[in-house]
Scaffold this motif. Structure first.
Motif, PDB file in Angstrom:
ATOM      1  N   ALA A  42      -0.320  -2.203  -6.938  1.00 53.33           N
ATOM      2  CA  ALA A  42      -0.929  -2.579  -5.659  1.00 53.33           C
ATOM      3  C   ALA A  42      -2.225  -3.351  -5.886  1.00 53.33           C
ATOM      4  O   ALA A  42      -2.468  -4.368  -5.226  1.00 53.33           O
ATOM      5  CB  ALA A  42      -1.198  -1.328  -4.829  1.00 53.33           C
ATOM      6  N   LYS A  68      -0.545   2.492  -7.871  1.00 56.14           N
ATOM      7  CA  LYS A  68      -1.908   2.005  -7.709  1.00 56.14           C
ATOM      8  C   LYS A  68      -2.166   0.719  -8.495  1.00 56.14           C
ATOM      9  O   LYS A  68      -2.716  -0.243  -7.958  1.00 56.14           O
ATOM     10  CB  LYS A  68      -2.892   3.092  -8.137  1.00 56.14           C
ATOM     11  N   TYR A 104       0.824  -1.209   0.000  1.00 55.98           N
ATOM     12  CA  TYR A 104       0.000   0.000   0.000  1.00 55.98           C
ATOM     13  C   TYR A 104       0.859   1.261   0.000  1.00 55.98           C
ATOM     14  O   TYR A 104       0.558   2.231  -0.687  1.00 55.98           O
ATOM     15  CB  TYR A 104      -0.934   0.000   1.217  1.00 55.98           C
ATOM     16  N   LYS A 122      -9.495  -0.313  -0.168  1.00 55.61           N
ATOM     17  CA  LYS A 122      -8.866   0.912   0.326  1.00 55.61           C
ATOM     18  C   LYS A 122      -7.973   1.545  -0.744  1.00 55.61           C
ATOM     19  O   LYS A 122      -7.980   2.756  -0.936  1.00 55.61           O
ATOM     20  CB  LYS A 122      -8.045   0.562   1.575  1.00 55.61           C
ATOM     21  N   ARG A 123      -7.247   0.707  -1.485  1.00 57.13           N
ATOM     22  CA  ARG A 123      -6.349   1.224  -2.531  1.00 57.13           C
ATOM     23  C   ARG A 123      -7.122   1.715  -3.752  1.00 57.13           C
ATOM     24  O   ARG A 123      -6.747   2.691  -4.390  1.00 57.13           O
ATOM     25  CB  ARG A 123      -5.356   0.137  -2.935  1.00 57.13           C
ATOM     26  N   GLU A 182      -4.717   9.170  -6.117  1.00 53.04           N
ATOM     27  CA  GLU A 182      -3.295   9.314  -6.397  1.00 53.04           C
ATOM     28  C   GLU A 182      -2.931  10.796  -6.328  1.00 53.04           C
ATOM     29  O   GLU A 182      -3.680  11.647  -6.823  1.00 53.04           O
ATOM     30  CB  GLU A 182      -2.968   8.781  -7.791  1.00 53.04           C
ATOM     31  N   TYR A 234      -7.651  -4.123   1.955  1.00 55.72           N
ATOM     32  CA  TYR A 234      -6.608  -3.272   1.385  1.00 55.72           C
ATOM     33  C   TYR A 234      -6.867  -3.002  -0.093  1.00 55.72           C
ATOM     34  O   TYR A 234      -6.541  -1.921  -0.587  1.00 55.72           O
ATOM     35  CB  TYR A 234      -5.230  -3.906   1.582  1.00 55.72           C
ATOM     36  N   TYR A 250      -2.855  -7.143  -4.608  1.00 55.05           N
ATOM     37  CA  TYR A 250      -3.945  -7.515  -3.714  1.00 55.05           C
ATOM     38  C   TYR A 250      -4.857  -8.557  -4.344  1.00 55.05           C
ATOM     39  O   TYR A 250      -5.339  -9.460  -3.660  1.00 55.05           O
ATOM     40  CB  TYR A 250      -4.757  -6.297  -3.296  1.00 55.05           C
TER      41      TYR A 250
END
Length: 151
Positions: free
Chosen positions: A74, A71, A66, A129-130, A135, A126, A78
């Motif tokens: 990530a 982005k 994270y 959340k991401r 950004e 997560y 995930y």
């Protein structure tokens, strides 16, 4: 209560519950733990240490991804971690549906299923959340698009 603290408290409660369930099979399950040398879940402190290490490592990986990746990277990470957790859940489901594991006791079976569910939930949290995180805008790109910084 702060969201981060409440999430960590929930993770702690789920981890302790999972360790308790794993450490309390019935008599046949206890014999199976001894025969197959599952020393990491022989008693509650060992099961708690094992579950806390697995959940702690997963939490550390999610937090590092994270904070230090872009982005798209990530999100892919995930999704991959969630896929691994779901595959692990399906493996546990199929394994514990066989006769030899079905007679080890309901608490042991539920504990075996709970750990991949905890990890999948952590990874999905997560992921969401991401996805929802914004950004930061790159100043060099915004200057070039506005036309004010023409060279």
């Amino acid at each position: 209560m702060n969201r981060k603290w409440s999430s960590l408290l929930l993770l702690l409660v789920l981890s302790v519950t999972d360790a308790y369930l794993l450490a309390h099979p019935n008599l046949i399950g206890k014999i199976g733990v001894l025969v197959y040398k599952h020393h990491y879940i022989r008693n509650f402190p060992r099961a708690l240490l094992t579950v806390m290490i697995v959940v702690g490592l997963s939490l550390a990986i999610c937090e590092l991804v994270y904070r230090f990746t872009q982005k798209k990277t990530a999100i892919f990470s995930y999704l991959a971690l969630t896929g691994i957790a779901l595959f692990w859940f399906m493996y546990v489901f199929v394994t514990f549906s066989s006769f030899s594991y079905r007679i080890t006791g309901k608490s042991f079976i539920y504990g075996a299923h709970l750990l991949p569910v905890i990890l999948a939930g952590l990874n999905l949290r997560y992921l969401v959340k991401r996805i929802l995180a914004r950004e930061p805008l790159n100043d060099a790109l915004t200057e070039g698009k506005s036309g004010s910084g023409a060279v």
